[in-house]
Design an enzyme around this catalytic site. Structure first.
Site, PDB file in Angstrom:
ATOM      1  N   MET A   5       1.364   3.341   2.356  1.00 32.69           N
ATOM      2  CA  MET A   5       2.110   3.640   3.573  1.00 32.69           C
ATOM      3  C   MET A   5       3.017   2.508   4.028  1.00 32.69           C
ATOM      4  SD  MET A   5      -0.604   5.846   5.723  1.00 32.69           S
ATOM      5  CE  MET A   5      -2.018   4.933   5.200  1.00 32.69           C
ATOM      6  N   GLY A  28       0.825  -1.203   0.000  1.00 34.08           N
ATOM      7  CA  GLY A  28       0.000   0.000   0.000  1.00 34.08           C
ATOM      8  C   GLY A  28       0.851   1.241   0.000  1.00 34.08           C
ATOM      9  N   ASP A  80      -7.298   5.554   8.602  1.00 35.61           N
ATOM     10  CA  ASP A  80      -7.178   4.958   7.260  1.00 35.61           C
ATOM     11  C   ASP A  80      -8.242   3.879   7.074  1.00 35.61           C
ATOM     12  OD1 ASP A  80      -6.175   4.686   4.706  1.00 35.61           O
ATOM     13  OD2 ASP A  80      -4.529   3.372   5.284  1.00 35.61           O
TER      14      ASP A  80
END
Lengths: 337, 250
Positions: free
Chosen positions: A37, A35, A147
């Site tokens: 992050m 992803g 998130d």
């Protein structure tokens, strides 16, 4: 050019590809997901002989001070004990400086995958309620997720709902209910490109389509439970329409969405924080009312809609009364003739 | 780059790009084709030479001529332009072409003329010979696997060299020296810790961590850039990256 031995080639291959878990109790197995992050890997906990999911955050360039704060935050998050939360149960630093979190490895499907195989709206909304409950629990303990998105929600093998990836959550209050200062919060950029220290106001974290306007603008000091409420609304939008949120209203994307359901979604996703639900529990309660065909707080019905909803909810009773009336009419006519 | 492996000076004349050399090999423009060919030659001559020595049991002089001849012939006839990524990886294609070329040469009983002509490339065969002497192929390793193994080694060797040049050019030699000390230390050397490196280089431990992490990221980027140069499609690039690094790349 210096000749590279097999072991050097192997080492270079590992540093260029796989994370280096040397010095930890984990052994790399494979990559699970990547992803903005960070990357999630499947690894073996060699002490407990069990598989775990490990998220390695993308930004290695952090100072000791920030690293300490980040680990402290992870420790607080790890205290969250709720059946709907997959907590961080270990945190550490890889030899290359990247921070990692070890989490329970959940076998199941992600909410977006679940939605692709389950068209029944009621089922979807029940799962959504469970998400709200888990998030409400975290909020009650002073933690916001930041998130929330379908990809971070898993449906386990027994249908249980689990909210994942609390690794970048923010601590609003610690156990003593003291509000933390902004400097205590590490914010990671989604592309992992920023250096340490770039954690101040203006840095964006999260997944754009599911993040609140204040989060998109990087207004870190504005982030609180209501940012998560926005993201929950965005997840609700996805469950209603099968599409990630856009500027279009849910009923435009999917005309089958009811007006009250749309109203709940739009209230949760209000651009103004004050106009959103006050808590995840309030949002959950409205969804519960929607499922029970009760009036929802987000939508003011007209008389016709009230009657329609009442009829819909009491269909059996209405049918019974209608049948009774028809019988009476039938008897009246037959007795006259 | 080692002057011994510079080829025809082409890389000095043209800027290095990360576009696919395989795609550029089909260009109508001779200059573009030449540059593409140089990239392919640089990336493959050494594993090709070693492969010829092993599979075709060629002595070093024959292996040199065959390797030179193969690449010269491929350039003259623009063989690499006919590569179809849907059928096989470029590596497999090149190896198959090489086998075909040598088989034909042997069949015809010809012996390529050594040296001298326009397509004589300056390649450091001596280093390749040293490496063969240092690290012979295992008995149970197929020639194809040997080719792949040596290609991987060559890719990483070139990438390390490119990393060194990049660090030199940007005044980050300390970062490269740290990388060299930690990630390229000789097999017999004792493992060093970040803390001991910090002491040696008079840096904070966190700085060592950050420098190494950044240098490794650069290294990874260089490897992937090189890989992109010698693959024709995104799909092939991803497949090769997975094979080379064991990771999915975007």
């Amino acid at each position: 050019m210096k000749w590279l031995s097999d072991s050097k080639v192997s080492h270079l291959r590992s540093i260029a590809g796989d994370p280096d878990f040397s010095g930890t109790k984990y052994a790399f197995i494979k990559e699970l997901a990547r992803g903005g992050m960070g990357t999630v890997y499947l690894a073996e906990d060699t002490e407990l002989n069990r598989q775990v999911a490990i998220k390695v955050l993308s930004t290695p360039d952090i100072t000791e001070d920030l690293r300490r704060r980040m680990i402290r935050e992870a420790q607080i998050i790890a205290r969250l004990e709720h059946p709907g939360i997959v907590p961080v149960h270990d945190v550490g630093v890889l030899p290359d400086g990247r921070v990692f979190y070890a989490m329970k490895f959940v076998r199941g499907v992600r909410l977006d995958e679940y939605a692709a195989s389950t068209s029944a709206t009621r089922e979807r909304l029940r799962k959504f309620q469970a998400v709200c409950d888990a998030v409400a629990f975290a909020h009650a303990h002073g933690v916001i997720h930041r998130d929330l998105k379908p990809q971070n929600i898993m449906i386990g093998s027994f249908g249980e709902v689990l909210v994942l990836d609390w690794g970048v959550a923010k601590i609003l209050r610690d156990d003593k209910n003291a509000v933390s200062s902004e400097a205590d919060t590490l914010i990671l950029p989604p592309d992992g490109s920023n250096k340490a220290g770039d954690t101040a106001h203006g840095t964006v974290i999260g997944t754009r389509q599911y993040m609140s306007p204040e989060q998109s603008r990087g207004e870190i000091d504005q982030l609180d439970e209501r940012s998560d409420i926005y993201s929950l609304g965005a997840v609700f939008y996805f469950l209603l329409t099968d599409h990630a949120p856009t500027d279009e209203k849910p009923r435009t994307v999917n005309p089958k969405v009811s007006k009250p359901a749309e109203a709940i979604c739009l209230k949760a996703m209000s651009r103004e924080r004050a106009a959103r639900y006050g808590s995840a529990a309030d949002l959950s309660a409205d969804v519960s009312r929607l499922l029970d065909a009760e009036p929802v707080s987000a939508y003011r019905e007209n008389a016709y809609e009230k009657v329609s909803r009442w009829v819909g909810k009491n269909r059996f009773l209405v049918l019974l009364v209608l049948a009774y009336l028809l019988m009476r009419i039938f008897f009246i006519f037959t007795s006259r003739s | 780059m080692d002057p011994d492996t510079d080829i025809g000076g082409a890389q000095q004349r043209f800027p290095v790009t990360n576009q696919s050399a395989i795609v550029a090999a089909r260009s109508e423009d001779h200059v573009v084709r030449q540059r593409a060919f140089d990239t392919i030659l640089t990336s493959y001559w050494k594993p090709a030479y070693k492969y010829v020595r092993l599979k075709w049991q060629a002595n070093n002089e024959d292996a040199k001529d065959l390797t030179q001849g193969f690449f010269a012939n491929a350039f003259e006839k623009n063989h690499f332009a006919s590569y179809d990524a849907r059928k096989a990886s470029f590596q497999t294609f090149l190896r198959t072409c090489l086998d075909g070329f040598i088989a034909n040469e042997r069949k015809a009983g010809q012996r390529l003329k050594r040296g001298g002509d326009a397509n004589h490339f300056q390649l450091d065969f001596l280093s390749a010979e040293d490496e063969i002497a240092m690290h012979a192929a295992n008995v149970d390793l197929s020639p194809e696997d040997y080719f792949h193994r040596e290609w991987v080694r060559w890719m990483f060797t070139m990438s390390v060299d490119a990393l060194r040049q990049r660090c030199e050019a940007s005044g980050r030699m300390v970062q490269f020296q740290l990388f060299e000390a930690y990630d390229l230390r000789d097999d017999g050397e004792t493992a060093v810790s970040y803390a001991s490196l910090a002491k040696t280089f008079a840096l904070e431990p966190a700085t060592v961590t950050n420098y190494l992490a950044a240098t490794r990221r650069d290294f990874r980027r260089i490897v992937l850039d090189k890989l992109r140069e010698i693959t024709a499609t995104d799909e092939e690039f991803r497949t090769e990256a997975r094979s080379l690094l064991g990771v999915d790349v975007k």
